[in-house]
Structures are given as structure tokens and as C-alpha cells.
Design an enzyme around this catalytic site. Structure first.
Site: not given
Ligand code: IVH
Length: 645
Positions: A31, A33, A35, A111, A132, A214, A407, A413
Site C-alpha cells: 500500500d 508504494e 500511496d 444471483k 436500474r 454478468y 445481577c 438469584c
Molecule cells: S441477469 C436479462 N444475472 O437479479 C437478464 N441478474 O431478478 C438480466 N441479479 O435485476 C439479469 N445476479 O439485479 C442476472 N447473475 C445474475 C444476477 C442478476 C443478480 C439481479 C439483477 C436483476 C435481478 C432480476
């Protein structure tokens, strides 16, 4: 070389270092270097009055913004269809197979449970970051997004492109933030949403967010890359990504989902996403008005929900500590009905601003009793939770120590004494079989037992007054009491029921001190030398012996005063090490083993308790902190020399 050129080179170098650190998780310099180079850039920007577009100094955030501008996505964002069971997932796949005439290869991804973020790049430069919103239009959060160190400000690809990812706050970052936060963050999703949708960008910067990508949503028109290629493209353009698996066999995908261990991840996920890989197949399958038919989210069971807080009752434990227990409107969570949850202490209630009648967030992690994370909605007629002044078990006036209420009525107690008796007799303590909660209550009520040493004076006649103690049980019990006199030191120390001292700590203490007397005589400074013992535990121990030396004396009179062999006096006895960087010949595990074998301990982070930092190549932040705290820093050669002396 003119100053501008110098700046360009410095920026390239800094961005490359940040990429290795934040995206690849493989730092190549310390860190310090980094910085130094950064400071050089700041100085040049000041002297020239120029800040180039991709300068990392743009990431820190300036004056708070007045409002969020809106941003129209280059192509609308779809959401995902979802399913909750493997059978639904199989049915979805069968439908695809039917429509296509073959089983399509699908990708599997986490997800992520955060906030969708879309980034637009034009001519290789980040021009907009946006939320979004409704899928067509979102809010511009470009400056907020720029604080995320893993997001590239420039990329090699120079067409017009919109990439989509999930903004997340790592659980480790959240825990760290909450350690000192006036108002703790409730969960990673709220944490990231609150940070990105914050007009004060400097606040966003403090949260140390991350974005994992993704999707290429737009690439000079509709993106025509397979999912695998999209991830590859994103990787090549230095985005952080994560795809896990690809198969055209839905059973293999299911087997892979089954392997996912949520608790082991440093970020929150609420399911898995399965996407058809191939673009031609995607085109055949098409979209509904909300989501693509070629993708689906397999949702995990929620670990978190909200419910009404009906009441808070205070329970007295074996150490006299009062713990608030939340009584909840029963709610289903992870396949069980939850009626109760923990709140740690009164300070915790205040910090989370929890009130009776309000809706609270609760989370179940592993199998422990759920925890209240914070308030979802305050009720209009919410009632404050009163801080108890007297013990609910015996009415004595309570006292405060650290974050907790206690207590003081050690012998009188009822719930406290009973809890202590049950604990004393447990297997991992003195192992006296037959003392259930119910038996302990009768020992207290019918025989007047107020303290564990009194168990050793009980007779068969006494026990006859207790329900269920027939001749055989009485004999067994008396024999168990007698044989418990030869319990070893770790078990006996555990049995004393000192606050914050469990089985592992009791064993560490026993091996370090060798006798109860030596432990009782130790001050806090000595105690923190024991591996894994910090200031809070040390304080609990000194408090215990200051208040209850008579307990130990009574055990001695009975003949219970075990000793044990102290762990060998190695060269590192009582020293706390921190390892950082890569050592030339030893692996981390090898270094740790050598330290422990010589009586030392390895801690994960540098603090005032650290004695020695063993640093190797590309040591980062820990080394800096060690220097700042003036700690002894050694390299491998010195380490091996010390071991040999
Ligand atoms: S793909 C056309 N991939 O889930 C498909 N979404 O319920 C577009 N999300 O709005 C989404 N992980 O915020 C995709 N590996 C993943 C994801 C992902 C989380 C979220 C994303 C989306 C929501 C939909």
C-alpha cells in the site's frame, strides 16, 4: 517528458495496480508504494491544474450532489423469471428443450443480492453509471460508481457499450463498518442501496463497495455474444465477473446448485441464475414483456424477513448477565416458525433503535436463534424498551459492566444459580450426570443448594427429597459427584462459568497457567499474552476472581484444585504474531505451525496486542499498520534465526 505524459504513465501504472489489487485480488506492491505513486499524481494534478478522465483521484467523491439526474438505458433491462424448486427448474428446462428440439447448454451464476448497476462506456471511457430504475430509465450515479475501486474508468473496447452488474457490499466490509458505525447497517442489500443512492459521494466511498458484472446489455446494438463470451469479454476488459459452470444437462446444473454453501461466501446471494448460453437459441426463445424466456432465477429460501416485535424480556444467565430476548409475532423463516430472537444488549437495542410494536428485520444464520438486524418500520404507537434497573430473576439492583447489565446476587438469584448448577454439571465441565434444569431447580428449592461446591456435601437422604431420585439414580449421582473431584484443569476452569470463557479458552488458560492459583493471580496484561485472549475476556477473568475468590477456596477445601502441565516454554511463548505477504520459502501454514509449536499464536490482524509481524514479499496494509503502531517487524531469515536460538 512533459508533465502530462508523466501523469498519463502514472495513471496507467496506478490503474493497473488497482486492477491487480481489487479485481484480481493479487496485489503486487505494498500500500505504501501505491500511496507514494498516488501522492506523486496528486502533486502533478495540482501543479498542472489538469485531472485526466481516468485518474484514480476522481474516485474519492467531491461536494455532495443536489439531486439524481435520470439516465435512459441504451437498451431496456429485463428482470428474471424465478422458480423455487428443482422440479420447477426441470420443468422450465424441459420447456426450452421442447421449443428448441435439443437440450441447450446453460450457464450457472450466483444471483447476487445487491443493487443492479449499469455502466455505459463510449470510446473506451466510462461515461455513465446508473441504477436500474424501471428498466427503461434509472438514476445517474456515475460519481458514486466511480468510488468502486474495481470498476475500470477506461477499457480497451472503444465502441458504445452498456454493461450490467450487481453492486454489492461484502459481508466482511459490512461487519467492519458496523464495528464503529453509530447506526449499524442492517444487511448487505440495504447497505449497498443506501450507499449508491447517496448524494454525498464521500459517504459512498466509505462503504468499500464492489460490483460484479454478468451481462453485456448493449454492444453497438444488441449484444450477440454467448453468455460465456460475454463473461470473457467482461474479463478481458478488466471487469470483475463470476460465472461458475456450464452444462446442457439440467441434473448436472442442479447438482452444482446443491453444492453451493451460502454461508461460506463473503457476499449475499439469494439464489442462482441459469441462462441459455447460445445467442441463436436465445433468439428462438425470446422474451415476455418482463423477462427473457432463456433465463431463470432459482431462488433460495429467504434467510431474512420482517415481523412485529411484541415484547422484550430480560433473561439472567449463569454469570448474572441480563440478555434481552425479543418476543416476535410468529413468522416462517427457512422452513421453521420463528417466535423469538436475540438482541445482544441494551446498547444494541439503542443503536438499532428497536422499539416494541415496530416491524423488525430478522435473519437466521445457520442454526442459531435468529437475530434482529434493525427496524423495518416504526409503529406509530411504538414503545421504548426500558433499560432494566432491577434483576427480573430476584429484584436486585443491576450494575453495568462494559456493554452489559449484571445481577450482583450471586448466591440468591434463583435463575442465575440454577443456570450455573446445570452448567457446572455438564459433560464438558465436571460431567456429573443427572442434573437437568428440573433437578437443579429442586436442588435450589428443596435442598437450598446455592453454589456448586455444596453438591459435594449432599447425602442420599437429601437426594431422597427430590423427584425421580430413586436408589439407583441416587447412587449414580453420588458416585458421579465423587469422581468429578478428579476433573482436569481445563474442565474445572470451564465449570466455573466465567463470563466469556468457554471450553476452548479454558483449555488455553489451563495450558498457559497450569493452576487455578496462577490464573487467579494473573493481571489483564498477562492474560492478553495467552493466544486468542483479548481485552474483554481478560477483564471477565480478572473480574471473576476479584468477586468470587471464595468459590475457588471452597473447592480447594473439598480437594478440588487440579493442576496441569504448562505448555513447553518455547522461544515464542506468549507472543502474538501476524503474518503478511508471501514468504520466500515457508508457506503460511508452515510458518503458523512453527510459531504455534514454539508457544506463540497467530492473529489475523495487527492491533495493539500484536507482538511481532512476520512480513514477506508484497506485504500490504498489515505491514503499514504494524509500522504505524511501531511493532517489531521481521522477515523470514530473522524468523528462522529466532527459532534456532
Ligand atoms: S441477469 C436479462 N444475472 O437479479 C437478464 N441478474 O431478478 C438480466 N441479479 O435485476 C439479469 N445476479 O439485479 C442476472 N447473475 C445474475 C444476477 C442478476 C443478480 C439481479 C439483477 C436483476 C435481478 C432480476
Amino acid at each position: 517528458m512533459d508533465e502530462l505524459e508523466k501523469m498519463r504513465l502514472l495513471i496507467d501504472k496506478l490503474n493497473d495496480l488497482a486492477y491487480k489489487y481489487y479485481v484480481l485480488d493479487a496485489p503486487v506492491v505494498s500500500d505504501k508504494e501505491y500511496d507514494a505513486l498516488y501522492d506523486e499524481l496528486v502533486a502533478l494534478e495540482k501543479s498542472t491544474g489538469v485531472t485526466l478522465d481516468n485518474s484514480p483521484t476522481r474516485r474519492v467523491g467531491g461536494e455532495p450532489l443536489k439531486e439524481f439526474a435520470s439516465h435512459t438505458h441504451l437498451r431496456r433491462l429485463y428482470s428474471l423469471d424465478k422458480c423455487n424448486s428443482y422440479d420447477e427448474l426441470r420443468a422450465w428446462f424441459a420447456k426450452l428443450q421442447n421449443a428448441l428440439g435439443y437440450a441447450p447448454a446453460c450457464t450457472l451464476e450466483y444471483k447476487l443480492d445487491g443493487l443492479t448497476i449499469c455502466l455505459t462506456y463510449r470510446g473506451g471511457k466510462l461515461v455513465t453509471g446508473a441504477t436500474r430504475g424501471n428498466g427503461e430509465t434509472g438514476e445517474k450515479v456515475t460519481e458514486q460508481v466511480m468510488t468502486v475501486r474495481s470498476v475500470p474508468l477506461t477499457i480497451p473496447y472503444d465502441g458504445e457499450i452498456e454493461v450490467q452488474g450487481e453492486g454489492i457490499m461484502r459481508i466482511s466490509a459490512l461487519n467492519k463498518y458496523n464495528e464503529t458505525a453509530a447506526v449499524p447497517l442492517k444487511n448487505p442489500r440495504n447497505a449497498v442501496a443506501g450507499a449508491i443512492r447517496n448524494l454525498d459521494v464521500r459517504e459512498t466511498a466509505k462503504r468499500n463497495l464492489d460490483i460484479i458484472f454478468y451481462n453485456v446489455n448493449y454492444m453497438d446494438g444488441d449484444c450477440k455474444l454467448t453468455q460465456t463470451r460475454q463473461i470473457e469479454f467482461l474479463k478481458n476488459n478488466r471487469f470483475k465477473t463470476g460465472m461458475l459452470f456450464k452444462s446442457d444437462d439440467i441434473e448436472k446444473i442442479i447438482a452444482e446448485i446443491d453444492k453451493v454453501d451460502r454461508a461460506s461466501l463473503d457476499f449475499a446471494i439469494d439464489g442462482m441464475v441459469i441462462k441459455v448460453d447460445d445467442c441463436a437459441a436465445r433468439a428462438v426463445l425470446g422474451y415476455t414483456d418482463k423477462f427473457p424466456k432463456w433465463a431463470i432465477a432459482f431462488k433460495f429460501e429467504a434467510e431474512e424477513t420482517t415481523t412485529e416485535l411484541l415484547d422484550v424480556v430480560w433473561q439472567v444467565g449463569k454469570t448474572g448477565k441480563l440478555t434481552p430476548l425479543a418476543i416476535l409475532e410468529p413468522v416462517e423463516l427457512c422452513g421453521a416458525t420463528v417466535k423469538r430472537a436475540t438482541l445482544n444488549n441494551y446498547g444494541d437495542i439503542q443503536r438499532k433503535d428497536v422499539t416494541i410494536g415496530s416491524r423488525v428485520f430478522i435473519r437466521r444464520s445457520n442454526d442459531v436463534i435468529p437475530e434482529i438486524l434493525g427496524v423495518a418500520q416504526q409503529a406509530e404507537d411504538a414503545r421504548e424498551i426500558a433499560k432494566p434497573e432491577i434483576c427480573p430473576g430476584c429484584g436486585s439492583e443491576v450494575y453495568e459492566e462494559g456493554a452489559h447489565l449484571f445481577c450482583p446476587n450471586f448466591y440468591g438469584c434463583r435463575p442465575q444459580v440454577i443456570a450455573r448448577l446445570v452448567y457446572f454439571c455438564a459433560k464438558e465441565c465436571m460431567d456429573i450426570e443427572g442434573v437437568s434444569q428440573k433437578t437443579a431447580e429442586q436442588l435450589y428449592d428443596k435442598l437450598g443448594v446455592r453454589e456448586a461446591s455444596e453438591l459435594y456435601g449432599l447425602t442420599a437422604d437429601d437426594l431422597g427429597k427430590i423427584d425421580g431420585f430413586k436408589q439407583k439414580k441416587t447412587e449414580n449421582f453420588l458416585a458421579a459427584v465423587q469422581s468429578s473431584k478428579s476433573a482436569d484443569l481445563p474442565h474445572f476452569l470451564n465449570a466455573l462459568g466465567i463470563d466469556n470463557v468457554g471450553r476452548k479458552t479454558a483449555k488455553d488458560l489451563a495450558e498457559y497457567f497450569g493452576s487455578v492459583d496462577a490464573l487467579a493471580a494473573a493481571d489483564a496484561e498477562t492474560l492478553v499474552k495467552v493466544p486468542d485472549i483479548g481485552e474483554i475476556v481478560a477483564q471477565s477473568i480478572t473480574e471473576y476472581f476479584a468477586r468470587h475468590s471464595e468459590v475457588v477456596a471452597r473447592f480447594k477445601e473439598i480437594g478440588i484444585n487440579p493442576v496441569c502441565e504448562k505448555r513447553s516454554g518455547g522461544v515464542f511463548d506468549g507472543l502474538k504474531f501476524v503474518l503478511t505477504g508471501t514468504l520466500p520459502t515457508l508457506s503460511r501454514d508452515e510458518a503458523r505451525a512453527k510459531i504455534e509449536a514454539a508457544g506463540g499464536a497467530v492473529m489475523s490482524s495487527v492491533s495493539k496486542l500484536t507482538d511481532i509481524v512476520l512480513a514477506g514479499e508484497s506485504a500490504g496494509y498489515k505491514l503499514e499498520k504494524a509500522r504505524a503502531l511501531g511493532k517489531k517487524i521481521i522477515d523470514e531469515t530473522e524468523f528462522l534465526n529466532m527459532l534456532n536460538t
